[in-house]
Design an enzyme around this catalytic site. Structure first.
Site, PDB file in Angstrom:
ATOM      1  N   ARG A  51       0.793  -1.226   0.000  1.00 52.94           N
ATOM      2  CA  ARG A  51       0.000   0.000   0.000  1.00 52.94           C
ATOM      3  C   ARG A  51       0.828   1.281   0.000  1.00 52.94           C
ATOM      4  NH1 ARG A  51      -2.775  -4.023   1.709  1.00 52.94           N
ATOM      5  NH2 ARG A  51      -0.800  -4.549   2.668  1.00 52.94           N
ATOM      6  N   THR A  52       1.759   1.369   0.942  1.00 57.15           N
ATOM      7  CA  THR A  52       2.438   2.660   1.143  1.00 57.15           C
ATOM      8  C   THR A  52       3.276   3.032  -0.083  1.00 57.15           C
ATOM      9  OG1 THR A  52       2.527   2.059   3.467  1.00 57.15           O
ATOM     10  CG2 THR A  52       3.801   3.985   2.796  1.00 57.15           C
ATOM     11  N   HIS A 130       4.303   5.523  11.758  1.00 55.54           N
ATOM     12  CA  HIS A 130       3.870   5.479  10.361  1.00 55.54           C
ATOM     13  C   HIS A 130       2.911   6.658  10.173  1.00 55.54           C
ATOM     14  CE1 HIS A 130       2.961   4.055   6.465  1.00 55.54           C
ATOM     15  NE2 HIS A 130       2.651   2.802   6.713  1.00 55.54           N
TER      16      HIS A 130
HETATM   17  N1   CP Z   1      -0.520  -0.239   5.889  1.00 52.88           N
HETATM   18  C1   CP Z   1       0.718  -0.425   5.351  1.00 52.88           C
HETATM   19  O1   CP Z   1       1.715   0.211   5.753  1.00 52.88           O
HETATM   20  O2   CP Z   1       0.740  -1.347   4.353  1.00 52.88           O
HETATM   21  P1   CP Z   1       2.043  -1.760   3.520  1.00 52.88           P
HETATM   22  O3   CP Z   1       3.000  -2.423   4.494  1.00 52.88           O
HETATM   23  O4   CP Z   1       1.560  -2.695   2.472  1.00 52.88           O
HETATM   24  O5   CP Z   1       2.667  -0.517   2.966  1.00 52.88           O
END
Ligand code: CP
Length: 303
Positions: A51-52, A130
């Site tokens: 996602r990020t 985060h």
């Molecule tokens: N929510 C999140 O940080 O997902 P990813 O680890 O896929 O980036």
């Protein structure tokens, strides 16, 4: 002045208002598609991500900018040859106008921000924070609920869960927010963070029981046990599967509550819950694109 985003504590209520106002415009397709033309974003990821990284890259491209990327910096960058993070930043900041950094060490983005001549965005630093996830989480909450007076239950690995740490910092800016922290005793929120949040006036309550925490919550925020932070598989397995939201448990929630999860999920939310109209975790991830577009626009506007 350079606007580094290393911690959620950097955002004021006014900053959040400005970023969310932009996010809403972007979500309704009202934005300048050439706004960041000529700008280059580097995504430097030392830990895996779906996602990020992809939403940041999509955000930059949709705003007319360009992307340079190393998706597995631990393996495919000169870190393998022994280059330090500091030296890597000294190089990459000459190639890009903003650096989005995910690293396995808590505090890595803070270190990078002391060196970098371009904005550093913390995309997750070990068990630290985060902040951009917290922004999209709060945006999703504000789209659906009144933030002042909100009752939220945060469930799972609150010790290592960096999205929780950052979201709590944002929630502490608002009035009368009540937080139920649901975690096994040894995976509770770090005491230094609890103290910091309590001093800011955030009302925190702790419990090990998920069932009892469902009835009153406006938001249920589930998280996975952060396997990668444990030193042994045996230790991880002690907690794996402790909290699972099933259809049956979801019946105990308020009719107008919303269910959130930063994703990826492992087994914390049974797939049968996905059809529940209160399940917002995929919309939450989608909002990540709009909020990150807004954040990039805001950073360049401010810097
Ligand atoms: N929510 C999140 O940080 O997902 P990813 O680890 O896929 O980036």
């Amino acid at each position: 002045m350079i606007t580094h985003i290393t911690t959620a504590a950097k955002f004021s209520k006014e900053d959040i208002k400005a970023i969310f106002s932009l996010s809403e415009k972007i979500k309704s397709q009202k934005f300048n598609k050439k706004l960041l033309a000529g700008k280059v974003m580097a995504t430097l990821f030392y830990e895996p991500s779906t996602r990020t990284r992809l939403s940041f890259e999509s955000a930059m491209i949709r705003l007319g900018g360009s992307v340079i990327s190393t998706e597995n910096a631990s393996e495919f960058s000169s870190a393998v040859k022994g280059e330090t993070l500091e030296d890597t930043i000294r190089i990459v900041h000459s190639y890009a106008d903003v650096i989005v950094l995910r690293h396995f060490s808590k505090g890595a983005s803070e270190i990078a921000s002391k060196i970098s001549a371009v904005p550093i965005v913390n995309a997750g630093d070990g068990a630290g924070e985060h902040p951009t996830q917290a922004l999209l989480d709060l945006f999703t909450i504000c789209e659906n609920k009144n933030i002042n007076g909100l009752k939220i239950a945060m469930v799972g690995d609150l010790k290592f869960g960096r999205t929780i740490h950052s979201l709590l910092k944002l929630l502490s800016l608002y009035k009368d927010v009540e937080v139920k922290l649901v975690a096994p005793n040894l995976l509770g929120l770090p005491s230094s963070l609890k103290l910091e949040l309590s001093q800011k006036g955030l009302h925190l309550e702790e419990s090990e029981n998920l069932k009892d925490s469902l009835f009153r919550s406006d938001v249920l925020y589930m998280t996975r046990v952060q396997k990668e932070r444990f030193t042994s598989e045996k230790e991880y397995k002690k907690y794996f599967g402790k909290y699972i939201l099933t259809k049956e448990l979801a019946r105990k929630m308020k009719k107008d509550a919303i269910i959130m999860h930063p994703l990826p999920r492992v087994n914390e939310i049974a797939p049968e819950v996905d059809k529940d109209p209160r399940a917002f975790y995929f919309m939450q991830a989608k909002n990540g694109l709009f909020v990150r577009m807004a954040l990039l626009s805001w950073i360049f506007h401010k810097s």
